[in-house]
Write a protein that holds these residues in place. Structure first.
Motif, PDB file in Angstrom:
ATOM      1  N   VAL A   1      -7.219  37.180   3.483  1.00  0.00           N
ATOM      2  CA  VAL A   1      -6.995  38.578   3.854  1.00  0.00           C
ATOM      3  C   VAL A   1      -6.347  38.672   5.236  1.00  0.00           C
ATOM      4  CG1 VAL A   1      -8.181  40.730   4.475  1.00  0.00           C
ATOM      5  CG2 VAL A   1      -8.772  39.544   2.347  1.00  0.00           C
ATOM      6  N   ASP A   2      -6.787  37.848   6.164  1.00  0.00           N
ATOM      7  CA  ASP A   2      -6.199  37.878   7.511  1.00  0.00           C
ATOM      8  C   ASP A   2      -4.715  37.517   7.470  1.00  0.00           C
ATOM      9  OD1 ASP A   2      -8.622  38.619   8.572  1.00  0.00           O
ATOM     10  OD2 ASP A   2      -9.110  36.626   9.382  1.00  0.00           O
ATOM     11  N   TRP A   3      -4.346  36.541   6.635  1.00  0.00           N
ATOM     12  CA  TRP A   3      -2.940  36.166   6.502  1.00  0.00           C
ATOM     13  C   TRP A   3      -2.134  37.320   5.911  1.00  0.00           C
ATOM     14  CZ3 TRP A   3       1.115  33.766   7.941  1.00  0.00           C
ATOM     15  CH2 TRP A   3       2.182  33.492   7.078  1.00  0.00           C
ATOM     16  N   LEU A   4      -2.667  37.957   4.891  1.00  0.00           N
ATOM     17  CA  LEU A   4      -1.993  39.106   4.302  1.00  0.00           C
ATOM     18  C   LEU A   4      -1.822  40.217   5.336  1.00  0.00           C
ATOM     19  CD1 LEU A   4      -3.783  39.120   0.846  1.00  0.00           C
ATOM     20  CD2 LEU A   4      -1.308  38.986   1.155  1.00  0.00           C
ATOM     21  N   ARG A   5      -2.885  40.479   6.080  1.00  0.00           N
ATOM     22  CA  ARG A   5      -2.827  41.559   7.088  1.00  0.00           C
ATOM     23  C   ARG A   5      -1.784  41.252   8.158  1.00  0.00           C
ATOM     24  NH1 ARG A   5      -1.638  44.997   9.284  1.00  0.00           N
ATOM     25  NH2 ARG A   5      -2.693  46.760  10.297  1.00  0.00           N
ATOM     26  N   SER A   6      -1.584  39.968   8.476  1.00  0.00           N
ATOM     27  CA  SER A   6      -0.582  39.611   9.487  1.00  0.00           C
ATOM     28  C   SER A   6       0.822  39.966   9.029  1.00  0.00           C
ATOM     29  CB  SER A   6      -0.651  38.106   9.797  1.00  0.00           C
ATOM     30  OG  SER A   6      -0.083  37.326   8.753  1.00  0.00           O
ATOM     31  N   GLY A   7       1.021  40.078   7.710  1.00  0.00           N
ATOM     32  CA  GLY A   7       2.318  40.448   7.159  1.00  0.00           C
ATOM     33  C   GLY A   7       2.407  41.897   6.758  1.00  0.00           C
ATOM     34  N   GLY A   8       1.490  42.723   7.253  1.00  0.00           N
ATOM     35  CA  GLY A   8       1.559  44.158   7.006  1.00  0.00           C
ATOM     36  C   GLY A   8       0.930  44.608   5.701  1.00  0.00           C
TER      37      GLY A   8
END
Length: 316
Positions: free
Chosen positions: A38-45
């Motif tokens: 989820v953190d990786w996804l959030r880093s990409g908006g």
């Protein structure tokens, strides 16, 4: 975590990511590894997280459903929208909807059941599930004629569904009489999302659909977000150029199972340790398959990181 009712703006605000469910060696969902995803996804908006087929929730038990919801609440970013899935059969979906009734999730997606079911029976069942859960649901159509277009429109009007994930595969996505009938019956595509990843998403957005779901966004969130932004702004040629980066991994998903390939792709790209895939499925273990998946996933992640670099530099 988002707890307010679903709006049209919510549906178009982010790619609707469909992540795998990371599990530990005993098959229990891992809070730490799912948070990494989820953190990786959030880093990409990406702020919308739909746990469904890629998470193998078709085979997830009712007794563990509450603990899954606990984890999703805990790993959600403050602006994150978590969407669990229920079903696919009515009995399981009803039991899960009853659990959801006392929770803060604004909706859940109903996994599609092709047998035993009829279009009219499905429409009636969706209405009952919405009543049991005390909230509108997201319908998921994967097969031609799954539900009559008039019934889809009625479920929207009656408040039983708040969105539709449309995922009927066509050789030419724009040549789709069933989708055209649904759009005509509903009146617009503002609450309908393309449900088959990046490959048909641009054609569907040109037809008026609000956004799209994606599994490969879990590897390349920055690029997938750029496709959504370009599509919503009418820059479709740019969106198609960006989509090219996804095709090697999407081709492997089509060839060897979308769920199983994505489960290995996030691991091989270094995003999270996905672990065992869950009951009634097995992890891919062919050396040639894994080598090809790893190569495609790492290259896709690298392109996503490269796309993020200018934005990160500009905000520094």
């Amino acid at each position: 975590m988002k707890t307010t009712p679903v709006t049209v703006a919510d549906l178009g605000a982010s790619v609707l990511s469909v992540p795998p469910l990371a599990r530990d060696a005993q098959g229990v969902p891992s809070k730490a590894e799912n948070r990494r995803q989820v953190d990786w996804l959030r880093s990409g908006g990406v702020t919308t997280y739909l746990y469904g087929g890629n998470a193998n929730l078709y085979n997830f038990g009712v007794m563990d459903f509450g603990r899954l919801l606990d984890m999703l609440e805990e790993i959600a970013p403050a602006d994150g929208w978590m969407i669990p899935s229920i079903g696919a059969d009515f009995g399981k979906a009803a039991d899960q909807a009853a659990i959801l009734r006392d929770r803060a999730f604004p909706t859940a997606m109903v996994l599609p059941l092709s047998f035993p079911a009829t279009p009219t029976g499905l429409a009636s069942g969706f209405a009952k599930l919405a009543d049991i859960g005390g909230r509108p649901l997201i319908a998921y159509i994967k097969n031609d004629g799954f539900m009559q277009a008039s019934d889809v429109a009625r479920l929207f009007r009656d408040g039983a569904i708040t969105a539709l994930k449309y995922a009927v595969v066509r050789p030419e996505p724009k040549n789709d009489p069933y989708l055209a009938d649904i759009l005509d019956a509903v009146g617009s595509g503002e609450r309908i999302v393309s449900g088959i990843g990046e490959r048909p998403a641009i054609d569907h957005m040109e037809m008026g659909l609000a956004a799209f779901t994606s599994g490969s966004v879990c590897v390349a969130p920055h690029l997938s977000t750029a496709i959504l932004k370009a599509g919503r702004e009418g820059r479709f040629a740019e969106a198609r150029a960006l989509r090219e980066s996804f095709l090697p991994l999407e081709d492997l998903r089509d060839a060897h199972s979308p769920i199983r390939v994505l489960h290995e792709a996030v691991r091989l790209a270094g995003i999270c340790e996905a672990g065992p895939i869950g009951d009634f499925l097995t992890n891919l273990d062919g050396a040639e398959q894994l080598e090809a998946i790893g190569k495609a996933a790492r290259e896709l992640r690298a392109r996503s990181e490269a796309a993020a670099a200018p934005r990160l530099s500009a905000s520094a």
